[in-house]
Design an enzyme around this catalytic site. Structure first.
Site, mmCIF file in Angstrom:
data_model
loop_
_atom_site.group_PDB
_atom_site.id
_atom_site.type_symbol
_atom_site.label_atom_id
_atom_site.label_comp_id
_atom_site.label_asym_id
_atom_site.label_seq_id
_atom_site.Cartn_x
_atom_site.Cartn_y
_atom_site.Cartn_z
ATOM 1 N N HIS A 354 -14.336 -4.989 8.279
ATOM 2 C CA HIS A 354 -13.156 -4.293 7.758
ATOM 3 C C HIS A 354 -13.311 -2.784 7.708
ATOM 4 O O HIS A 354 -12.454 -2.104 7.131
ATOM 5 C CB HIS A 354 -12.816 -4.776 6.345
ATOM 6 C CG HIS A 354 -12.442 -6.220 6.251
ATOM 7 N ND1 HIS A 354 -11.137 -6.653 6.227
ATOM 8 C CD2 HIS A 354 -13.196 -7.336 6.196
ATOM 9 C CE1 HIS A 354 -11.109 -7.970 6.141
ATOM 10 N NE2 HIS A 354 -12.346 -8.406 6.123
ATOM 11 N N LYS A 542 -2.055 2.970 -2.452
ATOM 12 C CA LYS A 542 -3.274 2.421 -1.853
ATOM 13 C C LYS A 542 -4.456 3.001 -2.614
ATOM 14 O O LYS A 542 -4.278 3.890 -3.438
ATOM 15 C CB LYS A 542 -3.370 2.801 -0.384
ATOM 16 C CG LYS A 542 -3.114 4.302 -0.122
ATOM 17 C CD LYS A 542 -3.102 4.663 1.352
ATOM 18 C CE LYS A 542 -1.847 4.321 2.084
ATOM 19 N NZ LYS A 542 -2.006 3.300 3.082
ATOM 20 N N ARG A 543 -5.662 2.507 -2.338
ATOM 21 C CA ARG A 543 -6.825 3.108 -2.973
ATOM 22 C C ARG A 543 -6.893 4.597 -2.662
ATOM 23 O O ARG A 543 -6.470 5.047 -1.614
ATOM 24 C CB ARG A 543 -8.095 2.417 -2.469
ATOM 25 C CG ARG A 543 -8.299 1.062 -3.093
ATOM 26 C CD ARG A 543 -8.552 1.185 -4.575
ATOM 27 N NE ARG A 543 -9.892 1.665 -4.808
ATOM 28 C CZ ARG A 543 -10.804 1.032 -5.549
ATOM 29 N NH1 ARG A 543 -10.472 -0.094 -6.172
ATOM 30 N NH2 ARG A 543 -12.006 1.522 -5.706
ATOM 31 N N LYS A 548 -7.782 8.416 3.594
ATOM 32 C CA LYS A 548 -6.378 7.995 3.543
ATOM 33 C C LYS A 548 -5.458 9.200 3.351
ATOM 34 O O LYS A 548 -4.249 9.104 3.491
ATOM 35 C CB LYS A 548 -6.171 6.977 2.417
ATOM 36 C CG LYS A 548 -6.879 5.640 2.669
ATOM 37 C CD LYS A 548 -6.642 4.670 1.528
ATOM 38 C CE LYS A 548 -7.498 3.417 1.596
ATOM 39 N NZ LYS A 548 -6.979 2.378 2.497
ATOM 40 N N THR A 650 -2.548 -3.037 5.172
ATOM 41 C CA THR A 650 -1.671 -4.193 5.027
ATOM 42 C C THR A 650 -0.467 -3.802 4.156
ATOM 43 O O THR A 650 0.597 -4.412 4.261
ATOM 44 C CB THR A 650 -2.405 -5.377 4.367
ATOM 45 O OG1 THR A 650 -3.174 -4.882 3.271
ATOM 46 C CG2 THR A 650 -3.317 -6.076 5.349
ATOM 47 N N LYS A 654 3.687 -4.751 4.234
ATOM 48 C CA LYS A 654 4.510 -5.168 3.087
ATOM 49 C C LYS A 654 5.699 -4.222 2.934
ATOM 50 O O LYS A 654 6.819 -4.645 2.645
ATOM 51 C CB LYS A 654 3.665 -5.161 1.799
ATOM 52 C CG LYS A 654 2.542 -6.179 1.825
ATOM 53 C CD LYS A 654 1.436 -5.904 0.806
ATOM 54 C CE LYS A 654 0.193 -6.710 1.171
ATOM 55 N NZ LYS A 654 -1.031 -6.247 0.474
HETATM 56 C C1 26Y Z 1 -19.825 -2.519 -0.003
HETATM 57 C C2 26Y Z 1 -18.803 -2.063 -0.977
HETATM 58 C C3 26Y Z 1 -18.976 -0.613 -1.324
HETATM 59 C C4 26Y Z 1 -17.407 -2.296 -0.469
HETATM 60 C C5 26Y Z 1 -16.540 -2.991 -1.283
HETATM 61 C C6 26Y Z 1 -15.244 -3.201 -0.893
HETATM 62 C C7 26Y Z 1 -16.972 -1.845 0.745
HETATM 63 C C8 26Y Z 1 -15.655 -2.076 1.149
HETATM 64 C C9 26Y Z 1 -14.783 -2.756 0.332
HETATM 65 C C10 26Y Z 1 -13.401 -2.984 0.692
HETATM 66 C C11 26Y Z 1 -12.875 -2.604 1.823
HETATM 67 C C12 26Y Z 1 -11.464 -2.766 2.151
HETATM 68 O O1 26Y Z 1 -10.644 -3.112 1.311
HETATM 69 N N1 26Y Z 1 -11.105 -2.521 3.392
HETATM 70 C C13 26Y Z 1 -9.729 -2.627 3.835
HETATM 71 O O2 26Y Z 1 -9.558 -3.945 4.348
HETATM 72 C C14 26Y Z 1 -8.204 -4.184 4.687
HETATM 73 C C15 26Y Z 1 -8.085 -5.626 5.106
HETATM 74 O O3 26Y Z 1 -8.646 -5.793 6.359
HETATM 75 C C16 26Y Z 1 -7.736 -3.230 5.761
HETATM 76 O O4 26Y Z 1 -6.363 -3.426 5.970
HETATM 77 C C17 26Y Z 1 -7.988 -1.783 5.357
HETATM 78 O O5 26Y Z 1 -7.691 -0.924 6.435
HETATM 79 C C18 26Y Z 1 -9.437 -1.608 4.927
HETATM 80 O O6 26Y Z 1 -9.642 -0.308 4.426
#
Ligand code: 26Y
Length: 802
Positions: A354, A542-543, A548, A650, A654
């Site tokens: 991701h 969004k976050r 972003k 995503t 939406k």
């Molecule tokens: C390892 C830890 C620090 C960590 C924890 C959570 C690293 C990443 C995440 C979460 C990442 C995340 O939410 N990524 C998002 O995933 C979505 C679903 O695929 C994407 O639409 C989005 O672009 C992406 O930033």
């Protein structure tokens, strides 16, 4: 399910009597809420039991979706909607003078995730169920989900999210199906009959207790389960310590164990290498695999056919310990030799990436890894040794490349490489993202095994995001094209024939206005600000992340402010800018950007000449249930990340399906949104991913891109006009220390963004034309449904026939 009103009333009364000792008429609001949830849970349990029985007979292949995050949000309305029982419950409760909406409002979000990745996991559980698949989610029952955010003097403050108090109504504890997880300790190696036997000794045992949450799907016989593991000490009290009078110490061990599932790590932007996090990951992986294998062996008496009956999916690298743990269980507990075990492992596991951001790619210090998980470490070393041997044949002498591809190198265990080495399918989450993966970070693996790599563009549970959160729009669509779209989102295309239809456009505008009024009401209540529902609702939700580029949005707002100040009669279409975002608790720059948004909101509001034209609102505590209020009201969807960094997005989908028009870069799934709607129905701006790359190669100096208008805006950051002086933000954009100034090229894209925003303002004035754009967006959103995405996973990745 087919129940009459009286039957529902009976169910409610009986349940209320059993649990609270009173009839529903005498229940408090809290009791009524819990009663309703219990009744719905019972209905799901009944359906589940039938479904599981059917499935058992079929012996079909099933999927286990492993994820450290599931951003479930609320379940009550979703379950009632999916069961097709919302209206019968509504009227049964109404007869008892209970408004179902007030019960909905009591449900806390199950916020067991940070953002997109966690919400995606929940959308996919919904889709798997709606498609009738047997799919089980595995995660952790965090006692505290994602923190509650409050904004105090413009700063983000975090507060604990004690969701279980009202949220545990959905969970079934199954203590007798617990497993022991072993941490730390030492290894004893013995050779018997020419076989090496490894025994794990002196470890700290922790018990993983499962809690089941039923997942409903729409118009289906299926009910699936999300299994959440909770950590518990296996010995309730250390009796020796207790009898010595050391009461506190006797409880200490409990606390040490239980802390593992206490809290969700609130970061999605950088890895911290924390001991507790790896323990969470191992608890999830080990407990889930033990339970999967036990169930399998009971049914089939062998694990040889595991890959034919089971697909285990690794959602990003967070559950990557599946690779060594599955190997370990097969070898240590079921007596397989390495080659056979590895064959099963590789044919069972699949992995989704991701992110391409190196800060978020998980790596663990070998020292910590080996101390916490000694046996797993040993297995990882063996995986590494065998892989390096193989790579030496493919890339003889190319030490740098082999090192780059190794799961263990430079004192670290790299989880992505572990997944690449073991999983038989690896996918990115949008076309662009999957291309970037195989052309950059995963290139060397792609070159040796190209067939391993594929793409599945993300999708959303659109029945939640359209039908449930925007029933007004869903019902208009039904009147126009019938209800096929509720099962098959691509049927939304039928709306295209209403392009240019005055009546339909007017209805769409009316509905948008109703949803904007509802959001305005929420904002007035939450922020004490009145916003004008006839202004353009322009949202970025969004976050909070530098990539972003919420900052780009804010800088443009400051520019609009200047334009209005220079000429109070300037031709500016009134605009309400809505932001909602949580920042990782330790991400200082992100927190300062939130502070800046608040300062700009105040500046704009304090000025009589400006405040009628633009408003800036930061809505605190962004979460699934808040998104459900904001998204239907949005007209402009800000998707403005630097190209190449947003894996998919995503929220963009939406917003699109609710009729918002995307203002965005060609990043992530925006590229595919553009393909769907055509360039006339999206506001594009900025550099493309290859252009960004090219500019980095040439050497990027933001100062070359500062226009006079932008210079004026940048000066405002530190002039004092905003109250606070935002020196850090200004420096991050301009000071070229170590070549890192403006790492997300906000400045390079500013002019193009400014022009795109000007186009938005102008085009909105032609309301029918703008509404036509909106209509095309709704009509073309079908492809972004989670049903489609999950079908692709089933076909191309899990090898499951639907
Ligand atoms: C390892 C830890 C620090 C960590 C924890 C959570 C690293 C990443 C995440 C979460 C990442 C995340 O939410 N990524 C998002 O995933 C979505 C679903 O695929 C994407 O639409 C989005 O672009 C992406 O930033």
């Amino acid at each position: 399910m087919n129940y009459k009103k009286d039957e529902v009333t009976n169910l409610l009364n009986t349940k209320c009597m059993n649990v609270f000792g009173c009839s529903i008429d005498d229940a408090t609001e809290k009791q009524a809420y819990k009663t309703l949830c219990y009744v719905v849970k019972d209905l799901l349990a009944e359906k589940r039991s039938k479904f599981a029985k059917q499935y058992k007979e079929k012996e079909g292949k099933q999927v286990y979706y492993m994820s450290m995050e599931f951003l479930v949000g609320t379940s009550l309305r979703n379950n009632l909607y999916n069961l097709g029982m919302e209206s019968v419950f509504k009227s049964a409760l109404k007869q008892k003078k209970i408004d179902i909406n007030s019960l909905y409002a009591m449900e806390p979000d199950a916020g067991l995730g940070n953002g997109g990745l966690g919400r995606l996991a929940s959308c996919y559980m919904d889709a798997m169920t709606s498609l009738g698949m047997m799919g089980t989610g595995f995660s952790i029952r965090y006692e505290f989900g994602i923190f509650k955010q409050k904004i105090v003097d413009g700063w983000q403050m975090e507060f604990p999210d004690n969701w279980l108090e009202m949220g545990d109504v959905w969970l079934n504890r199954r203590e007798d199906e617990s497993f022991i997880i072993k941490f730390g300790g030492t290894l004893k190696e013995e050779w018997t009959d020419g076989k090496l036997k490894v025994t794990h000794e002196n470890y700290q045992p922790v018990m993983a207790v499962p809690y089941d949450m039923y997942i409903s799907g729409y118009d289906t016989d299926a009910v699936n389960k999300l299994v959440l593991w909770s950590a518990k000490s296996p010995n309730n009290l250390d009796m020796t310590a207790f009898s010595r009078g050391e009461y506190v110490r006797s409880l200490e061990e409990n606390t040490m164990a239980e802390v593992i599932s206490k809290i969700l790590y609130p970061a999605d932007d950088h890895i911290e290498g924390k001991r507790l996090r790896i323990k969470q990951q191992y608890l999830l992986v080990s407990a889930s695999l033990q339970s999967i294998l036990l169930k399998h062996i009971k049914k089939y008496k062998t694990l040889d056919n595991l890959p034919d009956k089971v697909a285990i999916h690794i959602n990003d690298t967070h559950p990557a310990l599946c690779v060594p743990e599955l190997t370990r269980i097969l070898i240590d507990e079921y007596g397989y030799d390495w080659d056979k075990a590895w064959d099963i492992v590789t044919r069972t596991l699949t992995y989704t990436n991701h992110t391409v951001m190196s800060e978020a790619l998980e790596r663990w210090p070998e020292s910590l890894f080996s101390a916490e998980l000694p046996r797993i470490y040993q297995i990882v070393l063996e995986i590494n040794r065998r892989l390096v041997q193989k790579l030496n044949e493919v890339y003889p002498g190319d030490i740098a490349k082999i090192e780059y591809m190794s799961p263990v190198a430079h004192g670290e265990v790299r989880m992505a490489n572990l997944c690449l080495a073991a999983c038989h399918k690896v996918n990115g989450v949008s076309k662009l993202h999957s291309d970037i993966l195989i052309n950059s970070i995963f290139k060397d693996y792609y070159n040796i095994e190209p067939d391993k790599f594929t793409n599945v563009t993300n999708g959303i549970a659109y029945r939640r995001w359209l039908c449930q959160s925007n029933p007004e729009l869903a019902s208009l669509i039904k009147n126009l094209i019938g209800d096929k779209f509720v099962h098959d989102a691509t049927a939304l295309e039928g709306l295209l024939k209403y392009k240019g239809d005055k009546n339909v456009l007017e209805s769409l505008q009316k509905i948008k206005l109703v949803k904007k009024q509802a959001l305005a009401k929420y904002i007035s209540h939450a922020n004490g600000i009145n916003v004008d529902p006839s202004s353009i609702f322009d949202v970025q939700i969004k976050r909070l992340h530098e990539y972003k580029r919420q900052l780009l949005n804010v800088l443009q707002i400051l520019h609009m402010y200047n334009v209005i100040k220079d000429n109070p009669n300037a031709d500016i279409t009134p605009r309400t800018f809505v932001f909602a975002a949580k920042a990782s608790a330790g991400y200082m720059m992100a927190k300062q950007i939130i502070r800046l948004i608040s300062a700009v909101a105040d500046l704009v509001d304090s000025d009589a000449a400006v405040r009628d034209k633009i408003k800036v609102v930061f809505i605190e505590d962004y979460k699934v249930s808040l998104a459900e209020i904001i998204i239907p009201a949005a007209e402009i969807s800000e998707q403005i990340s630097i190209a190449g960094k947003e894996a998919s997005g995503t929220g963009n989908m939406k917003l699109m399906i609710n009729g918002a028009v995307t203002l965005g870069t060609l990043d992530g799934a925006n590229v595919e949104i553009c393909e769907q709607v055509g360039k006339d129905n999206i506001f594009l701006f900025g550099m493309t991913a290859p252009e960004v790359e090219e500019l980095w190669r040439k050497g990027y100096n933001p100062n070359f891109f500062v226009t006079p208008e932008l210079k004026r805006v940048l000066d405002m950051l530190t002039s004092g006009i905003l109250g606070t002086r935002f020196e850090d933000i200004s420096k991050s954009l301009l000071t070229n220390s170590f070549g890192t100034a403006d790492a997300y090229m906000t400045i390079a894209d500013f002019e193009s963004y400014r022009q795109a925003q000007e186009r938005v303002g102008k085009e909105y004035l032609n309301r029918d034309k703008f509404t036509d754009m909106s209509l095309v967006n709704i009509a073309k959103a079908g492809i972004f449904s989670a049903d489609r995405a999950v079908k692709e996973y089933a076909d191309n990745i899990w090898n499951i026939k639907l």
